[in-house]
Scaffold this motif. Structure first.
Motif, PDB file in Angstrom:
ATOM      1  N   PRO A   1       0.832  -1.136  -0.162  1.00 48.14           N
ATOM      2  CA  PRO A   1       0.064  -0.078   0.090  1.00 48.14           C
ATOM      3  C   PRO A   1       0.925   1.274  -0.132  1.00 48.14           C
ATOM      4  O   PRO A   1       1.725   1.286   0.880  1.00 48.14           O
ATOM      5  CB  PRO A   1      -0.792  -0.122   1.155  1.00 48.14           C
ATOM      6  N   ASP A   2       0.510   2.174  -0.848  1.00 44.77           N
ATOM      7  CA  ASP A   2       1.181   3.600  -1.234  1.00 44.77           C
ATOM      8  C   ASP A   2       2.754   3.465  -1.495  1.00 44.77           C
ATOM      9  O   ASP A   2       3.252   4.550  -1.079  1.00 44.77           O
ATOM     10  CB  ASP A   2       1.023   4.351   0.203  1.00 44.77           C
ATOM     11  N   ALA A   3       3.170   2.246  -1.848  1.00 36.69           N
ATOM     12  CA  ALA A   3       4.724   2.136  -2.271  1.00 36.69           C
ATOM     13  C   ALA A   3       4.694   2.977  -3.276  1.00 36.69           C
ATOM     14  O   ALA A   3       3.915   3.251  -4.404  1.00 36.69           O
ATOM     15  CB  ALA A   3       4.978   0.873  -2.325  1.00 36.69           C
ATOM     16  N   ARG A   4       6.005   3.330  -3.564  1.00 37.30           N
ATOM     17  CA  ARG A   4       6.459   4.318  -4.691  1.00 37.30           C
ATOM     18  C   ARG A   4       7.453   3.588  -5.554  1.00 37.30           C
ATOM     19  O   ARG A   4       8.437   3.139  -4.898  1.00 37.30           O
ATOM     20  CB  ARG A   4       6.973   5.569  -4.445  1.00 37.30           C
ATOM     21  N   LEU A   5       7.192   3.455  -6.914  1.00 36.78           N
ATOM     22  CA  LEU A   5       8.068   2.746  -7.736  1.00 36.78           C
ATOM     23  C   LEU A   5       8.986   3.816  -8.635  1.00 36.78           C
ATOM     24  O   LEU A   5       8.320   4.630  -9.064  1.00 36.78           O
ATOM     25  CB  LEU A   5       7.536   1.967  -8.579  1.00 36.78           C
ATOM     26  N   VAL A   6      10.185   3.610  -8.614  1.00 41.77           N
ATOM     27  CA  VAL A   6      11.125   4.444  -9.498  1.00 41.77           C
ATOM     28  C   VAL A   6      12.096   3.221 -10.465  1.00 41.77           C
ATOM     29  O   VAL A   6      12.575   2.674  -9.861  1.00 41.77           O
ATOM     30  CB  VAL A   6      11.943   5.410  -8.887  1.00 41.77           C
ATOM     31  N   THR A   7      11.833   3.607 -11.512  1.00 45.10           N
ATOM     32  CA  THR A   7      12.514   2.670 -12.692  1.00 45.10           C
ATOM     33  C   THR A   7      13.805   3.670 -13.191  1.00 45.10           C
ATOM     34  O   THR A   7      13.385   5.019 -13.540  1.00 45.10           O
ATOM     35  CB  THR A   7      11.724   2.079 -13.589  1.00 45.10           C
ATOM     36  N   TYR A   8      14.756   2.785 -13.638  1.00 45.93           N
ATOM     37  CA  TYR A   8      15.741   3.647 -14.436  1.00 45.93           C
ATOM     38  C   TYR A   8      16.068   2.672 -15.727  1.00 45.93           C
ATOM     39  O   TYR A   8      16.366   1.417 -15.568  1.00 45.93           O
ATOM     40  CB  TYR A   8      17.021   3.392 -13.393  1.00 45.93           C
ATOM     41  N   PRO A   9      16.065   3.368 -16.809  1.00 44.05           N
ATOM     42  CA  PRO A   9      16.437   2.489 -18.045  1.00 44.05           C
ATOM     43  C   PRO A   9      18.160   2.389 -17.873  1.00 44.05           C
ATOM     44  O   PRO A   9      18.785   2.998 -17.519  1.00 44.05           O
ATOM     45  CB  PRO A   9      16.142   3.757 -19.084  1.00 44.05           C
ATOM     46  N   GLY A  10      18.407   1.258 -18.661  1.00 51.32           N
ATOM     47  CA  GLY A  10      19.759   0.910 -18.614  1.00 51.32           C
ATOM     48  C   GLY A  10      20.117   0.191 -17.227  1.00 51.32           C
ATOM     49  O   GLY A  10      21.266  -0.326 -17.323  1.00 51.32           O
ATOM     50  N   LEU A  11      19.632   0.236 -16.206  1.00 50.91           N
ATOM     51  CA  LEU A  11      19.890  -0.353 -14.953  1.00 50.91           C
ATOM     52  C   LEU A  11      19.605  -1.833 -15.126  1.00 50.91           C
ATOM     53  O   LEU A  11      18.339  -2.309 -15.352  1.00 50.91           O
ATOM     54  CB  LEU A  11      19.334   0.390 -13.826  1.00 50.91           C
ATOM     55  N   GLY A  12      20.530  -2.597 -14.633  1.00 48.87           N
ATOM     56  CA  GLY A  12      20.527  -4.066 -14.459  1.00 48.87           C
ATOM     57  C   GLY A  12      20.399  -4.482 -12.883  1.00 48.87           C
ATOM     58  O   GLY A  12      19.850  -3.680 -12.227  1.00 48.87           O
ATOM     59  N   HIS A  13      21.070  -5.505 -12.743  1.00 50.69           N
ATOM     60  CA  HIS A  13      21.310  -6.210 -11.466  1.00 50.69           C
ATOM     61  C   HIS A  13      22.715  -5.408 -10.790  1.00 50.69           C
ATOM     62  O   HIS A  13      23.482  -6.470 -10.163  1.00 50.69           O
ATOM     63  CB  HIS A  13      21.036  -7.517 -11.478  1.00 50.69           C
ATOM     64  N   SER A  14      22.883  -4.213 -10.844  1.00 48.39           N
ATOM     65  CA  SER A  14      24.210  -3.906 -10.303  1.00 48.39           C
ATOM     66  C   SER A  14      23.872  -2.357  -9.924  1.00 48.39           C
ATOM     67  O   SER A  14      22.750  -1.757 -10.222  1.00 48.39           O
ATOM     68  CB  SER A  14      25.241  -3.630 -11.142  1.00 48.39           C
ATOM     69  N   LEU A  15      24.882  -1.893  -9.323  1.00 50.68           N
ATOM     70  CA  LEU A  15      24.528  -0.366  -8.638  1.00 50.68           C
ATOM     71  C   LEU A  15      25.747   0.524  -9.379  1.00 50.68           C
ATOM     72  O   LEU A  15      26.892   0.894  -8.696  1.00 50.68           O
ATOM     73  CB  LEU A  15      24.968  -0.230  -7.248  1.00 50.68           C
ATOM     74  N   PRO A  16      25.572   1.096 -10.508  1.00 51.29           N
ATOM     75  CA  PRO A  16      26.433   1.962 -11.316  1.00 51.29           C
ATOM     76  C   PRO A  16      26.717   3.029 -10.537  1.00 51.29           C
ATOM     77  O   PRO A  16      25.643   4.011 -10.315  1.00 51.29           O
ATOM     78  CB  PRO A  16      25.895   2.236 -12.655  1.00 51.29           C
ATOM     79  N   PRO A  17      27.743   3.815 -10.316  1.00 51.04           N
ATOM     80  CA  PRO A  17      28.327   4.812  -9.727  1.00 51.04           C
ATOM     81  C   PRO A  17      27.372   6.153 -10.204  1.00 51.04           C
ATOM     82  O   PRO A  17      27.035   6.687  -9.605  1.00 51.04           O
ATOM     83  CB  PRO A  17      29.628   5.093  -9.712  1.00 51.04           C
ATOM     84  N   GLU A  18      27.136   5.888 -11.606  1.00 50.61           N
ATOM     85  CA  GLU A  18      26.432   7.057 -12.279  1.00 50.61           C
ATOM     86  C   GLU A  18      25.088   7.304 -11.542  1.00 50.61           C
ATOM     87  O   GLU A  18      24.370   8.465 -11.839  1.00 50.61           O
ATOM     88  CB  GLU A  18      26.367   6.854 -13.672  1.00 50.61           C
ATOM     89  N   LEU A  19      24.502   6.287 -10.718  1.00 50.87           N
ATOM     90  CA  LEU A  19      23.208   6.457 -10.458  1.00 50.87           C
ATOM     91  C   LEU A  19      23.224   6.711  -9.040  1.00 50.87           C
ATOM     92  O   LEU A  19      22.225   6.833  -8.370  1.00 50.87           O
ATOM     93  CB  LEU A  19      22.460   5.329 -10.805  1.00 50.87           C
ATOM     94  N   PHE A  20      24.325   6.636  -8.233  1.00 48.34           N
ATOM     95  CA  PHE A  20      24.362   6.899  -6.774  1.00 48.34           C
ATOM     96  C   PHE A  20      23.722   8.162  -6.431  1.00 48.34           C
ATOM     97  O   PHE A  20      22.891   8.223  -5.363  1.00 48.34           O
ATOM     98  CB  PHE A  20      25.886   7.014  -6.421  1.00 48.34           C
TER      99      PHE A  20
END
Length: 152
Positions: A111-130
Motif C-alpha cells: 500500500p502506497d509504495a512508490r516505484l522508480v525505474t531506471y533505463p539501462g539499469l540491471g542488477h548492479s549499482l552503477p556509480p552514475e546512479l548513486f
C-alpha cells in the motif's frame, strides 16, 4: 513475475578452484547481470572479487542461499499487502536477474509504495546512479518524517 532471463543463473560455469579463477568467474557473473546502459568497470569488479575471496568464500553458503531462493514462497503478494510502512522500490528496466515486472508487482502490492525505474539499469549499482538513488532515499526519509510514521 520478476523471472530471470534464460541462461543468467548458472551461466558463469563451474565453481573456481583458485583465487585467480574465482576472480575471473565473479567478473563473468557480475557482467552477466550488470547494467547494460552503463559502462562495466572490470577492474573494480575484479578488485571486489579479490577482496571477497581473501575474506573467505564458502561455496556451500552460496548454494544454501541459491536453494533458499528456489524454495521460497513464489507468491509473497498476500504478505506484501499487509505492510504499512513507507516503501520505495527502485528497479532497473534492464535487469536480467529480476525482471522489472517483479519490481512493478512489489510496488503495486505494498500500500502506497512508490516505484522508480531506471533505463539501462540491471542488477548492479552503477556509480552514475548513486546520486539518483540517494535523492530518492532522502525523499523517502523526508516523506516518512512528515507523515509522523514511527518505527515500533
Amino acid at each position: 513475475m520478476g523471472q530471470p532471463k534464460p541462461g543468467v543463473l548458472g551461466g558463469g560455469g563451474a565453481w573456481p578452484a583458485d583465487r585467480d579463477s574465482y576472480i575471473a568467474w565473479q567478473v563473468r557473473n557480475v557482467r552477466a547481470v550488470g547494467s547494460p546502459g552503463f559502462a562495466f568497470d572490470e577492474a573494480a569488479a575484479a578488485d571486489r572479487a579479490g577482496r571477497a575471496y581473501d575474506r573467505g568464500v564458502d561455496q556451500a553458503a552460496m548454494m544454501r542461499h541459491f536453494l533458499a531462493v528456489l524454495a521460497s514462497d513464489p507468491d509473497r503478494t498476500p504478505r506484501l499487502r499487509t505492510l504499512r510502512v513507507p516503501t520505495l522500490v527502485l528497479h532497473g528496466l534492464d535487469d536480467p536477474m529480476i525482471d522489472v515486472s517483479g519490481g512493478r508487482d512489489t510496488a503495486a502490492a505494498i500500500p502506497d509504495a512508490r516505484l522508480v525505474t531506471y533505463p539501462g539499469l540491471g542488477h548492479s549499482l552503477p556509480p552514475e546512479l548513486f546520486s539518483a538513488f540517494t535523492y530518492e532515499g532522502a525523499g523517502l526519509v523526508r516523506e516518512t518524517e512528515r507523515s509522523g510514521y514511527r518505527l515500533g
